[in-house]
Design an enzyme around this catalytic site. Structure first.
Site, short mmCIF file in Angstrom:
data_model
loop_
_atom_site.label_atom_id
_atom_site.label_comp_id
_atom_site.label_asym_id
_atom_site.label_seq_id
_atom_site.Cartn_x
_atom_site.Cartn_y
_atom_site.Cartn_z
CB ILE A 91 -0.96 0.00 1.21
CG1 ILE A 91 -2.07 1.06 1.02
CG2 ILE A 91 -0.20 0.26 2.52
CD1 ILE A 91 -3.23 0.89 1.97
CB CYS A 198 6.36 0.46 0.61
SG CYS A 198 6.03 1.86 -0.47
#
Length: 268
Positions: A91, A198
């Site tokens: 994400i 991430c």
């Protein structure tokens, strides 16, 4: 592995299948879904041979996008919309003050996705160093472009750990690339506080403005970034080893020392 490795063909060769000029489209501010739909349309036409290579330059309204490896614990706790996307990675956030670039290009054969990613990283490194962040580079084992914890940002409000300036997330279908890179310029870091960006919880995120202690707009960053990107794709800018070791998280180090001290006290 983020350090450069031997590509499938010479580093000074273009990674593009075509030598026709790239088209650059500046979209201004556009919703993520609308831009994604446009990417898909262009990529399909490129794969069919009815469209040349295109680079989209865009700024998105605030949104989270979740890549294919996103974990439940990564998800936001602030109610901001999340769009599930078909790129790699986990994400991340996109929003105001962040420069986003989507190269939609046909890769030369044999397709070398790792080399393509390294060229994107090299373009960001070249651009942010030109703007003044001289220590920007890679962390082995992590994608994107980073500033090491040993470098002190000009703005004291900047994070102190290793911090990411530029993020990458791509997809390659039928030899055509989609998605791309995001470079933090003037954006707030608030939205990163509500996710595990991430999937990395032992490092931080920063912006060009924080690192340099002055406002670095998307407009200022765009020219050096696009120039470096075109050179990286063509082979004029070759991938170099700008890798540094990830620094240990000081909080985790302190917690481990405390745990060891408690254990030693219990054993007495």
């Amino acid at each position: 592995m983020t350090a450069p490795r031997e590509p499938f063909f010479p580093v000074d060769r273009s990674i593009r299948a075509s030598d026709e000029p790239l088209e650059i489209r500046r979209l201004g501010r556009m919703g993520y879904q609308e831009a994604w739909d446009l990417q898909a349309e262009i990529a399909a036409a490129r794969a069919a041979g009815t469209q040349g290579d295109v680079i989209l330059v865009v700024e998105h309204p605030n949104v989270y996008t979740a890549g294919k490896r996103t974990q439940p614990e990564d998800m936001p706790d602030n109610g901001l919309p999340v769009i599930d996307v078909d790129r790699g990675g986990r994400i991340t956030w996109h929003g105001e003050g962040q420069l986003v670039v989507y190269p939609i290009i046909k890769l030369a054969e044999p397709v070398d996705v790792v080399d393509y990613v390294r060229r994107l990283e090299e373009a960001i490194i070249q651009a942010v160093r030109e703007l003044g962040v001289s220590t920007a580079g890679r962390i082995d084992g992590r994608s994107g472009v980073w500033v090491p914890s040993t470098t002190q940002a000009a703005d004291p409000a900047a994070p102190k750990r290793d911090r990411k300036l530029g993020a990458l997330g791509i997809r390659v279908t039928r030899g055509v690339t989609m998605h791309g890179l995001a470079l933090n310029c003037t954006n707030t870091l608030e939205y990163y506080e509500h996710i595990v960006a991430c999937g990395i919880d032992d490092a931080d995120v920063s912006t060009l403005s924080l690192e340099l202690g002055r406002e670095v707009t998307m407009e200022e960053a765009e020219a050096p970034l696009l120039d470096a990107l075109l050179k990286a794709l063509s082979g004029e800018l070759t991938v170099a080893d700008h890798t540094f070791a990830s620094a240990p998280d000081p909080i985790k180090v302190a917690n481990e020392k405390a745990r060891q001290a408690r254990k030693a006290a219990q054993e007495k």
